[in-house]
Design a protein around this motif. Structure first.
Motif, PDB file in Angstrom:
ATOM      1  N   ARG A   1       0.824  -1.218   0.000  1.00  0.00           N
ATOM      2  CA  ARG A   1       0.000   0.000   0.000  1.00  0.00           C
ATOM      3  C   ARG A   1       0.860   1.272   0.000  1.00  0.00           C
ATOM      4  O   ARG A   1       0.552   2.212  -0.719  1.00  0.00           O
ATOM      5  CB  ARG A   1      -0.940   0.004   1.208  1.00  0.00           C
ATOM      6  N   THR A   2       1.874   1.296   0.827  1.00  0.00           N
ATOM      7  CA  THR A   2       2.731   2.488   0.900  1.00  0.00           C
ATOM      8  C   THR A   2       4.196   2.072   0.902  1.00  0.00           C
ATOM      9  O   THR A   2       4.551   0.979   1.353  1.00  0.00           O
ATOM     10  CB  THR A   2       2.440   3.315   2.172  1.00  0.00           C
ATOM     11  N   VAL A   3       5.037   2.971   0.389  1.00  0.00           N
ATOM     12  CA  VAL A   3       6.494   2.814   0.392  1.00  0.00           C
ATOM     13  C   VAL A   3       7.090   4.101   0.932  1.00  0.00           C
ATOM     14  O   VAL A   3       6.708   5.204   0.510  1.00  0.00           O
ATOM     15  CB  VAL A   3       7.036   2.522  -1.028  1.00  0.00           C
ATOM     16  N   ASN A   4       8.066   3.975   1.864  1.00  0.00           N
ATOM     17  CA  ASN A   4       8.698   5.153   2.447  1.00  0.00           C
ATOM     18  C   ASN A   4      10.157   4.832   2.752  1.00  0.00           C
ATOM     19  O   ASN A   4      10.458   3.774   3.327  1.00  0.00           O
ATOM     20  CB  ASN A   4       7.960   5.565   3.723  1.00  0.00           C
ATOM     21  N   THR A   5      11.047   5.759   2.356  1.00  0.00           N
ATOM     22  CA  THR A   5      12.478   5.554   2.568  1.00  0.00           C
ATOM     23  C   THR A   5      12.937   6.205   3.868  1.00  0.00           C
ATOM     24  O   THR A   5      12.321   7.160   4.368  1.00  0.00           O
ATOM     25  CB  THR A   5      13.279   6.145   1.403  1.00  0.00           C
ATOM     26  N   HIS A   6      14.042   5.687   4.378  1.00  0.00           N
ATOM     27  CA  HIS A   6      14.625   6.232   5.611  1.00  0.00           C
ATOM     28  C   HIS A   6      15.246   7.594   5.298  1.00  0.00           C
ATOM     29  O   HIS A   6      15.946   7.744   4.294  1.00  0.00           O
ATOM     30  CB  HIS A   6      15.691   5.264   6.143  1.00  0.00           C
ATOM     31  N   PRO A   7      15.010   8.652   6.126  1.00  0.00           N
ATOM     32  CA  PRO A   7      15.542   9.982   5.786  1.00  0.00           C
ATOM     33  C   PRO A   7      17.066  10.088   5.875  1.00  0.00           C
ATOM     34  O   PRO A   7      17.666  10.918   5.176  1.00  0.00           O
ATOM     35  CB  PRO A   7      14.867  10.908   6.813  1.00  0.00           C
ATOM     36  N   MET A   8      17.691   9.291   6.702  1.00  0.00           N
ATOM     37  CA  MET A   8      19.140   9.352   6.864  1.00  0.00           C
ATOM     38  C   MET A   8      19.845   8.273   6.040  1.00  0.00           C
ATOM     39  O   MET A   8      20.852   8.552   5.387  1.00  0.00           O
ATOM     40  CB  MET A   8      19.510   9.195   8.343  1.00  0.00           C
ATOM     41  N   HIS A   9      19.331   7.086   6.052  1.00  0.00           N
ATOM     42  CA  HIS A   9      19.926   5.962   5.313  1.00  0.00           C
ATOM     43  C   HIS A   9      18.962   5.586   4.186  1.00  0.00           C
ATOM     44  O   HIS A   9      18.024   4.801   4.381  1.00  0.00           O
ATOM     45  CB  HIS A   9      20.169   4.776   6.249  1.00  0.00           C
ATOM     46  N   LYS A  10      19.182   6.173   3.036  1.00  0.00           N
ATOM     47  CA  LYS A  10      18.250   6.041   1.923  1.00  0.00           C
ATOM     48  C   LYS A  10      18.170   4.628   1.356  1.00  0.00           C
ATOM     49  O   LYS A  10      17.262   4.335   0.590  1.00  0.00           O
ATOM     50  CB  LYS A  10      18.674   7.012   0.803  1.00  0.00           C
ATOM     51  N   GLN A  11      19.129   3.779   1.702  1.00  0.00           N
ATOM     52  CA  GLN A  11      19.059   2.436   1.144  1.00  0.00           C
ATOM     53  C   GLN A  11      17.949   1.593   1.806  1.00  0.00           C
ATOM     54  O   GLN A  11      17.534   0.576   1.259  1.00  0.00           O
ATOM     55  CB  GLN A  11      20.406   1.712   1.306  1.00  0.00           C
ATOM     56  N   TYR A  12      17.481   2.027   2.966  1.00  0.00           N
ATOM     57  CA  TYR A  12      16.424   1.306   3.648  1.00  0.00           C
ATOM     58  C   TYR A  12      15.061   1.915   3.292  1.00  0.00           C
ATOM     59  O   TYR A  12      14.914   3.157   3.260  1.00  0.00           O
ATOM     60  CB  TYR A  12      16.603   1.349   5.170  1.00  0.00           C
ATOM     61  N   PHE A  13      14.104   1.076   3.062  1.00  0.00           N
ATOM     62  CA  PHE A  13      12.723   1.553   2.848  1.00  0.00           C
ATOM     63  C   PHE A  13      11.761   0.560   3.494  1.00  0.00           C
ATOM     64  O   PHE A  13      12.040  -0.642   3.601  1.00  0.00           O
ATOM     65  CB  PHE A  13      12.427   1.751   1.357  1.00  0.00           C
ATOM     66  N   VAL A  14      10.620   1.077   3.935  1.00  0.00           N
ATOM     67  CA  VAL A  14       9.611   0.287   4.627  1.00  0.00           C
ATOM     68  C   VAL A  14       8.371   0.186   3.747  1.00  0.00           C
ATOM     69  O   VAL A  14       7.992   1.150   3.056  1.00  0.00           O
ATOM     70  CB  VAL A  14       9.259   0.910   6.001  1.00  0.00           C
ATOM     71  N   THR A  15       7.751  -0.983   3.737  1.00  0.00           N
ATOM     72  CA  THR A  15       6.532  -1.223   2.955  1.00  0.00           C
ATOM     73  C   THR A  15       5.431  -1.713   3.891  1.00  0.00           C
ATOM     74  O   THR A  15       5.677  -2.510   4.807  1.00  0.00           O
ATOM     75  CB  THR A  15       6.775  -2.276   1.865  1.00  0.00           C
ATOM     76  N   ALA A  16       4.226  -1.238   3.668  1.00  0.00           N
ATOM     77  CA  ALA A  16       3.045  -1.662   4.423  1.00  0.00           C
ATOM     78  C   ALA A  16       2.153  -2.461   3.496  1.00  0.00           C
ATOM     79  O   ALA A  16       1.776  -1.986   2.418  1.00  0.00           O
ATOM     80  CB  ALA A  16       2.301  -0.454   4.986  1.00  0.00           C
ATOM     81  N   GLY A  17       1.813  -3.686   3.905  1.00  0.00           N
ATOM     82  CA  GLY A  17       0.979  -4.564   3.087  1.00  0.00           C
ATOM     83  C   GLY A  17      -0.351  -4.850   3.722  1.00  0.00           C
ATOM     84  O   GLY A  17      -0.980  -3.964   4.326  1.00  0.00           O
ATOM     85  N   LEU A  18      -0.804  -6.090   3.578  1.00  0.00           N
ATOM     86  CA  LEU A  18      -2.098  -6.460   4.137  1.00  0.00           C
ATOM     87  C   LEU A  18      -2.055  -6.446   5.665  1.00  0.00           C
ATOM     88  O   LEU A  18      -2.738  -5.653   6.307  1.00  0.00           O
ATOM     89  CB  LEU A  18      -2.515  -7.840   3.624  1.00  0.00           C
ATOM     90  N   ARG A  19      -1.265  -7.342   6.258  1.00  0.00           N
ATOM     91  CA  ARG A  19      -1.170  -7.391   7.710  1.00  0.00           C
ATOM     92  C   ARG A  19       0.279  -7.419   8.185  1.00  0.00           C
ATOM     93  O   ARG A  19       0.539  -7.789   9.335  1.00  0.00           O
ATOM     94  CB  ARG A  19      -1.884  -8.642   8.250  1.00  0.00           C
ATOM     95  N   ASN A  20       1.198  -7.027   7.313  1.00  0.00           N
ATOM     96  CA  ASN A  20       2.600  -7.088   7.701  1.00  0.00           C
ATOM     97  C   ASN A  20       3.320  -5.836   7.219  1.00  0.00           C
ATOM     98  O   ASN A  20       2.929  -5.202   6.241  1.00  0.00           O
ATOM     99  CB  ASN A  20       3.274  -8.345   7.137  1.00  0.00           C
TER     100      ASN A  20
END
Length: 641
Positions: A463-482
């Protein structure tokens, strides 16, 4: 010796061998003498006192010659049987009209009584034939009824059966016979037959509703002239032109390549509107060139932050409808001198609203760069004259104010896009999330078309993708229940496993975002009515849950889902819409404490999607009807002309 004397002598001789008499229930019983060939026990009526009867019995024997005297003539038997049949017929006729089961049982018993009575005539006939003998059978006057069906069927009809009946049974049989005669006298069978004939002849009446007759001059119900296809004077209207058949796809994809910025809410033939739009484009193009780089962001103290929030107000001039239907995304331009709000709608529109232009109609421009929902909007961090929009239709475009076009950044018609974010500060590399759980890394520096690295993740949906503001190589994803955290450097085309997986959520997720300055916190919005804040200061296999904020996130099918976002200038504060009355927008601290509630008379709807200005105290919230509500402090309101 005469016959009478012989009989008396023989009776006296038999009386000496009389067996013993036993009494049981008031009835005398005798044992049969086995030495005698024939024994007859005949009751002799005695004196009746107080309805008590005394009987004297005498035993005698009969020879074969004398036994023939007691045989009933054939004529008497025939006569008796005929009488029984006649009485039986009368009882049947009387009982046929009786409808209750109790009466039918009574009639059947009476019938059986009459049938048994045929055997009781024999002793009376024998009495008339043998009047000269001393052993004649004498019947009492109360023996008018016969024995019921309880007697032994194997008993001989020649013997007297009434000797085995008690007075109560004789009385009962007499009552049965009298009742049967009474019912026969009532002629119930004839009455029942007449009633049956009357019921059969009677037919149910048929009630048919008569239809009202139509009057010739009657005025009917009023009908729409539009449906009748006539004008107000009754003249038929011309037939409608045949409409072309609709395409199979209700929302066809727009052609690939750049699209010209042509506002849909402006008239091309109006020169004044064209001049205003040209001035709008030129103003924003010049501002992007002269805009200074943003300084390093730092969070202010909590007390000063609360004081600044309390000075933000809303008015009629800061509420405007800028899209045709529901708002799915909102972005604020980072300008320090002007206020520009962008909103993406459900129908693929992108609306731009310049609040410094008054009245509002002069500062709103609506474009159509997509054919489906615009779920994500961001102004470019490298060039504020660029606004990037992503849509469900599988296209990612960049609106360039300097050239007045929407150029195509990335296109994938086989997969729907859900969200994107920048992997680099110069906005040259993007991470794009797909609804089917895939991820694309797009490099805009490739000449011609963008370079794409398509990979599959271990999620069913994103549903959403967002990158880390300091370490751009990391990004978080929100799915159904995880919620998963990935490392962009380790992605492979075959498949990828996340670095960290969060399992605290029990229902579907709407979003997950890192805190904007340091990325030490992460907030998630879940359909279980909880906002969760995690400590992401150290990206490791174990990330603790700091706070769970209870908040109603059930918006239903007609409202856009809530997404809790961080205030870009305050590291520890979260902004989210509310379903409470009166309508409001809430700000929570990371500890779960409610810091401020934005409300007012001009806020009468639910603002599901909200965004805060990166440096100024300006809040914009979009609702499900296309309206944008802006809260600002008094200093920002001074810029409104």
């Amino acid at each position: 010796m005469s016959a009478l004397g012989a009989a008396e002598a023989e009776g006296k001789a038999g009386s000496r061998r009389l067996p013993q008499v036993r009494t049981r229930n008031g009835v005398n019983e005798y044992k049969e003498n086995q030495n005698l060939p024939y024994v007859s026990l005949t009751p002799i009526p005695g004196t009746v006192l107080e309805k008590n009867v005394k009987f004297h019995f005498a035993a005698f024997s009969l020879s074969k010659e004398k036994l023939s005297q007691f045989k009933c003539p054939k004529s008497i038997l025939e006569k008796t049987s005929n009488d029984v049949l006649c009485k039986k017929t009368e009882i049947k006729t009387a009982c046929r009209g009786i409808l209750t089961p109790k009466m039918e049982d009574t009639c059947s018993r009476a019938e059986s009584t009459l049938q048994k009575s045929s055997f009781d005539v024999h002793p009376e006939s024998n009495k008339r034939q043998s009047k000269s003998t001393s052993d004649a059978v004498i019947l009492s006057d109360d023996m008018e009824s016969s024995q019921d069906g309880d007697s032994d069927e194997d008993a001989s009809p020649v013997l007297d059966d009434f000797s085995e009946l008690s007075p109560y049974e004789r009385k009962r049989l007499k009552n049965i016979s009298e009742n049967a005669n009474f019912f026969a006298s009532l002629q119930l069978s004839e009455s029942a037959a007449r009633l049956r004939e009357m019921i059969k002849k009677r037919e149910p009446a048929e009630y048919k509703r008569k239809k009202p007759k139509k009057r010739e001059n009657e005025i009917g119900c009023r009908r729409s002239m539009r449906l009748l296809k006539v004008d107000p004077f009754g003249v038929p209207l011309p037939a409608d032109p045949i409409q072309p058949a609709l395409e199979a796809d209700e929302n066809p994809l727009l052609p690939p390549g750049p699209l010209e910025m042509i506002p849909e809410n402006q008239d091309d033939d109006n020169d004044d509107d064209n001049e205003l739009f040209k001035g709008f484009i030129q103003t924003w193009a010049e501002m992007s060139k002269t805009s200074s780089k943003t300084t390093k962001k730092e969070s202010s103290s909590l007390e000063s932050y609360k004081a600044s929030l309390s000075g933000m107000v809303i008015s009629e001039d800061t509420v405007c409808k800028i899209t045709r239907n529901s708002v799915f995304s909102v972005a604020l331009h980072p300008s320090e001198t002007r206020i520009l709000v962008a909103a993406g709608s459900k129908s693929g529109q992108v609306g731009l609203w310049d609040l410094t232009q008054q009245p509002n109609e002069y500062g709103v421009y609506v474009f159509q760069p997509h054919s489906q929902q615009v779920s994500c909007l961001h102004f470019s961090p490298a060039n504020s004259a660029h606004i990037l929009s992503l849509s469900y239709d599988g296209t990612l475009r960049c609106g360039d104010f300097s050239r007045a076009i929407f150029e195509e950044v990335y296109r994938n018609e086989s997969s729907a896009f859900s969200s994107f974010d920048f992997l680099t500060e110069d906005a040259s590399t993007l991470v794009v999330g797909h609804w089917d759980g895939s991820i694309s890394i797009v490099d805009r520096r490739t000449p011609g078309t963008s370079y794409e690295t398509f990979t599959k993740c271990s999620m069913e949906k994103i549903r959403t993708v967002n990158t880390h503001p300091m370490h751009k190589q990391y990004f978080v994803t929100a799915g159904l229940r995880n919620v998963h955290i990935y490392d962009a450097r380790r992605l492979t085309p075959k498949g990828n496993r996340p670095l960290i997986s969060f399992t605290e959520h029990t229902k579907t997720l709407a979003s997950a975002y890192f805190s904007p300055i340091t990325g030490n916190r992460m907030v998630t919005t879940c359909a279980d009515c909880n906002l969760r804040i995690f400590d992401t200061s150290c990206i490791s296999s174990q990330i603790p849950l700091l706070t769970t904020i209870r908040h109603n996130t059930i918006t239903g099918r007609w409202l856009t889902r809530f997404q809790a976002v961080w205030d870009p200038k305050q590291e520890d504060c979260v902004i989210v819409g509310s379903m409470a009355h009166p309508r409001r927008v809430l700000i929570f601290h990371e500890t779960g404490k409610l810091l401020h509630s934005f409300d007012g008379e001009c806020l009468a709807s639910v603002c599901s999607i909200n965004a805060m200005h990166p440096t100024r105290y300006i809040l914009a919230g979009g609702n499900s009807s296309g309206k944008v509500h802006v809260f600002m402090n008094t200093k920002a309101a001074e810029f409104l002309v």
